[in-house]
Design an enzyme around this catalytic site. Sequence first.
Site, PDB file in Angstrom:
ATOM      1  N   ARG A  52      44.990  44.843  54.254  1.00 55.90           N
ATOM      2  CA  ARG A  52      45.004  44.688  52.790  1.00 55.90           C
ATOM      3  C   ARG A  52      44.430  45.930  52.116  1.00 55.90           C
ATOM      4  NH1 ARG A  52      42.355  39.412  50.177  1.00 55.90           N
ATOM      5  NH2 ARG A  52      40.445  40.565  50.593  1.00 55.90           N
ATOM      6  N   LYS A 151      43.198  45.354  45.367  1.00 60.04           N
ATOM      7  CA  LYS A 151      41.744  45.137  45.301  1.00 60.04           C
ATOM      8  C   LYS A 151      41.122  46.485  44.935  1.00 60.04           C
ATOM      9  CE  LYS A 151      38.383  42.383  47.783  1.00 60.04           C
ATOM     10  NZ  LYS A 151      37.945  41.623  46.624  1.00 60.04           N
ATOM     11  N   GLU A 184      43.499  32.246  39.212  1.00 60.44           N
ATOM     12  CA  GLU A 184      42.457  32.221  40.243  1.00 60.44           C
ATOM     13  C   GLU A 184      41.111  32.242  39.546  1.00 60.44           C
ATOM     14  OE1 GLU A 184      42.384  35.765  42.701  1.00 60.44           O
ATOM     15  OE2 GLU A 184      42.850  37.068  41.017  1.00 60.44           O
TER      16      GLU A 184
END
Length: 291
Positions: A52, A151, A184
């Site tokens: 990721r 991220k 979220e």
Amino acid sequence: MSKWVWLNGQLVEREKAAISVFDHGILYGDGVFEGIRFYDRKVFKLDEHIDRLFNSAKIIMLEIPISKDELKKAVLLSCRESGLANGYIRPVVTRGSGALGLAPWRCSNPNIFIIVDTLQLYPQELYDNGMPIVTVATRRNIPEALNPMIKSLNYLNNIMAKIEAKNAGAEEAIMLNHDGYVAECTGDNIFIIRNGVIYTPPVYAGSLPGITMSTVIELAAGMGIKTVEKMFTRAEVYTSDECFLTGTAAEVVPVISVDGRIIGDGAPGVLTRKLVDAFKDYTRKSGTPVE
Ligand code: PXG
């Protein structure tokens, strides 16, 4: 906490670990990071987190100057040298030092560092008895502007939501997407359960593809519980039987109220408790040994 920070290939004493104020990670939030846990000296889902991180970097056209294997070795070394059995690992890759001005091509080498520390995000009481959460006005970034699946070091969207939650007396906040669907929370994915089926918003709702989320979906499948990824509104959260959050930092957290509406009977739900236990069990069994 670890005495060391891994910085560009070397273990440096944490007080001496420093990067330039001209680093675009600081000047513009231009960089990416990961949050990983280790349990009983085994790093949980190391490959998934490193993949990721490299994907986040690829999207922002940041070339990480070491290989995935080298970074994994550095993570394992950092854990080993921390002397901790359990903890939290924060690998960060910044664009590097450069001239003022946004242009990333005017930066020299990316800086890579890895911090190892302990982390308990919430008091144990909230894990035992469940957490009240609220919805905040700050919407999740729209994917067309800054895709939440990156991220990145730009966490202001989530930080502002976290401040709103705190101002409202809650520890965590539901963030809606631009269309008003649940996306979220500020650092966790959200799940609801209705009639024995688990629901969680798809990534295109505007969420980070959580590694804890995938793990919980797999554990649920192993227990014969189906998970469906679908868009849902706040009203569907209010009327759900159970609700919980997942994240590397937070782990699995039962939610007992949302915007003052009591979820189920106001205590952590039966399936949620099973998933909390299954997750705990799994984290102790799996992972890449630190040595
Ligand atoms: N959504 C967001 C926005 C996150 O930042 C998650 C979901 C859960 O993903 P994982 O893969 O961890 O299950 C995250 C990750 C913190 C903190 O200090 C939280 C995260 C990462 C780093 C720090 O609260 N959550």
